[in-house]
Design an enzyme around this catalytic site. Structure first.
Site, short mmCIF file in Angstrom:
data_model
loop_
_atom_site.label_atom_id
_atom_site.label_comp_id
_atom_site.label_asym_id
_atom_site.label_seq_id
_atom_site.Cartn_x
_atom_site.Cartn_y
_atom_site.Cartn_z
N ASP B 69 0.84 -1.20 0.00
CA ASP B 69 0.00 0.00 0.00
C ASP B 69 0.87 1.25 0.00
O ASP B 69 1.91 1.30 0.67
CB ASP B 69 -0.90 0.04 1.26
CG ASP B 69 -2.16 -0.78 1.09
OD1 ASP B 69 -2.17 -1.70 0.24
OD2 ASP B 69 -3.15 -0.51 1.82
N CYS B 94 -8.39 4.68 0.87
CA CYS B 94 -9.08 4.52 2.16
C CYS B 94 -8.34 5.28 3.25
O CYS B 94 -7.13 5.46 3.17
CB CYS B 94 -9.09 3.04 2.56
SG CYS B 94 -9.96 1.97 1.42
N TYR B 134 -7.85 -14.48 4.15
CA TYR B 134 -6.57 -14.07 4.75
C TYR B 134 -6.72 -13.42 6.12
O TYR B 134 -5.76 -13.00 6.72
CB TYR B 134 -5.84 -13.11 3.81
CG TYR B 134 -6.63 -11.87 3.51
CD1 TYR B 134 -6.56 -10.75 4.35
CD2 TYR B 134 -7.50 -11.82 2.42
CE1 TYR B 134 -7.31 -9.64 4.10
CE2 TYR B 134 -8.25 -10.69 2.16
CZ TYR B 134 -8.16 -9.61 2.99
OH TYR B 134 -8.91 -8.50 2.74
N ASN B 145 -17.94 11.83 2.63
CA ASN B 145 -17.53 13.02 1.86
C ASN B 145 -17.58 14.22 2.81
O ASN B 145 -18.53 14.32 3.61
CB ASN B 145 -18.54 13.34 0.74
CG ASN B 145 -18.38 12.46 -0.48
OD1 ASN B 145 -17.46 11.66 -0.59
ND2 ASN B 145 -19.32 12.60 -1.41
N HIS B 193 -17.26 9.05 -0.83
CA HIS B 193 -16.29 8.45 -1.75
C HIS B 193 -14.96 8.11 -1.11
O HIS B 193 -14.06 7.61 -1.77
CB HIS B 193 -16.08 9.38 -2.94
CG HIS B 193 -17.29 9.55 -3.81
ND1 HIS B 193 -18.34 10.37 -3.47
CD2 HIS B 193 -17.64 8.97 -4.98
CE1 HIS B 193 -19.27 10.31 -4.41
NE2 HIS B 193 -18.87 9.46 -5.34
N GLU B 231 -3.90 0.40 -2.33
CA GLU B 231 -3.18 -0.79 -2.77
C GLU B 231 -2.57 -0.59 -4.15
O GLU B 231 -3.17 0.04 -5.01
CB GLU B 231 -4.09 -2.02 -2.85
CG GLU B 231 -4.90 -2.31 -1.61
CD GLU B 231 -6.31 -1.73 -1.66
OE1 GLU B 231 -6.53 -0.74 -2.40
OE2 GLU B 231 -7.17 -2.26 -0.96
#
Lengths: 271, 271
Positions: B69, B94, B134, B145, B193, B231
């Site tokens: 990341d 994120c 995982y 937002n 978002h 990512e």
């Protein structure tokens, strides 16, 4: 090329429930516009591209979001298409579903889920959209991953989620899926990395968003009512301008449409 | 360069509640590792980069997600940083928040919101994560937002959301925000978002995810406990390999860390 030229003019009586049997409404002859107009030519080419798995580009409207979305038919999405969207779009990769199919599966608007949970989670009480600057409501539904995904975010994983959701929408839409809710929960995990967007009930009659515009294009292409879309961003912090989005699309040999062009043809198609 | 070399060895008694007053725990002298080791040197450089608004790169672990990341400290995020993440990462953008601050604001795990809404929305009954390949749970909280966003998705809008959320986390963390819930709902709209990720309660003791690794780095840099992460995807449909991610980071003059290196230093720092 899809068969759009019409020998018999007819409106589509099923449009109020456009998510019902695809086999039914494809029997109707649907277009009244002169296929020689520029708009009709572009729409025809765009529908053919959607059917063959290519992207099309849709700009909503001046004075609305003023954004161009890259649009694929969900059922044909491959992992290279996810890469194409993230590299050339850069927004969120979202998958639309018609109101009718969403209703049959039981896919809610996220706002309604959050309203239900307000009593337990007060943070959801005064934060829900009431003053969106360009529209009256958010199209967000829940986020999903196909159960065979690993992390859910790779291009391969997102393509799997999108294409399998496309298959489910197709089956629910044509009525061959006996238990839509059960089929959904068997195949998908929530929350995930693909954002579902639910269309408004009356589609383009209600709303001129990319959710509705792209889903309407799928319906006119006689495809299941689900598109996968991604907003195009510019290098200046803003959405890519209409001029630059059109330039990019045309430089790649793809069709660029404006919302009013889709609306124009849709009005005739949907009667 | 941040001051990491320690003249007095001490564990941090506040680590069980690491989101409490930042001013308190920065008074503790924290590092016992020899700063001459490669790991310590890399961590020191990475903490300095985070503080100065540069990205760092964190690979979780072989056998886990096996993803790298891109990580920024949330408070310093500019719109060029959002563009950097979407162009060089390509995953979801994120924003993490420590469990302590999330608890004070009332930011729930999305799974808990969905559980609350199961009675009304049956689609949420059998689709929640039980078999993540995982990990045992998803870190997703709600999406937001900032209220001053237009569409919410442009780089400028997402940077505004992230930086303002970073400021709120800072204020809640140091105790200068009297009404965390009210301040949140006044400033942010839900759904949005930017994806909030809530850390596990005991941070790296519980989980080795990017949510925890990046937030731990912020804490060790004496920054508010919120990182913004994305990512890195490869061109082959999979996550970018560790080798290629390291190569990219180093070619740009940025620091590449592995989860076990963060864990190693964190164990000492957190006592």
């Amino acid at each position: 090329m899809v068969e759009l030229a019409s020998t018999e003019v007819s409106s589509n009586p099923h449009i109020e429930d456009f998510s019902t049997n695809l086999f039914v409404y494809t029997n109707f002859l649907i277009f009244t516009l002169n296929p020689n107009t520029d708009t009709m030519g572009d729409i025809q080419a765009a529908l053919a591209d959607l059917k063959s798995g290519k992207p099309i580009f849709i700009y909503d409207a001046d004075g609305r979001e003023e954004e161009t979305d890259i649009v694929f038919a969900s059922g044909s999405v491959k992992h290279a298409d996810i890469r194409f969207m993230r590299q050339n779009g850069g927004g969120l990769i979202c998958t639309t579903v018609s109101d009718g199919v969403a209703e049959k599966i039981g896919l809610p608007f996220l706002v309604d889920v959050f309203k239900t949970a307000q009593a337990v989670h007060p943070v959801l009480r005064n934060s829900l959209p009431d003053t969106l600057p360009y529209d009256t409501k958010s199209a967000f539904s829940i986020t999903i991953n196909h159960r065979k995904c690993y992390t859910g975010i790779t291009d391969i994983d997102r393509a799997l989620t999108v294409a399998e959701f496309g298959n489910l929408v197709r089956d629910v839409d044509v009525g061959t899926c006996e238990y839509p809710l059960k089929s959904f929960t068997k195949a998908f995990r929530v929350p995930g990395h693909v954002f579902l967007l639910r269309t408004s009930k009356e589609l383009l009659k209600d709303r001129n968003g990319h959710t509705e515009l792209s889903t309407a294009m799928c319906l006119m292409a006689k495809l299941p009512p689900t598109a996968t879309i991604c907003e195009m961003m510019g290098n200046n912090g803003k959405a890519l301008s209409k001029t630059d989005a059109r330039k990019f699309a045309e430089s790649q040999g793809f069709i660029f449409l404006e919302g009013h062009e889709v609306q124009e043809v849709w009005k005739t198609w949907s009667g």
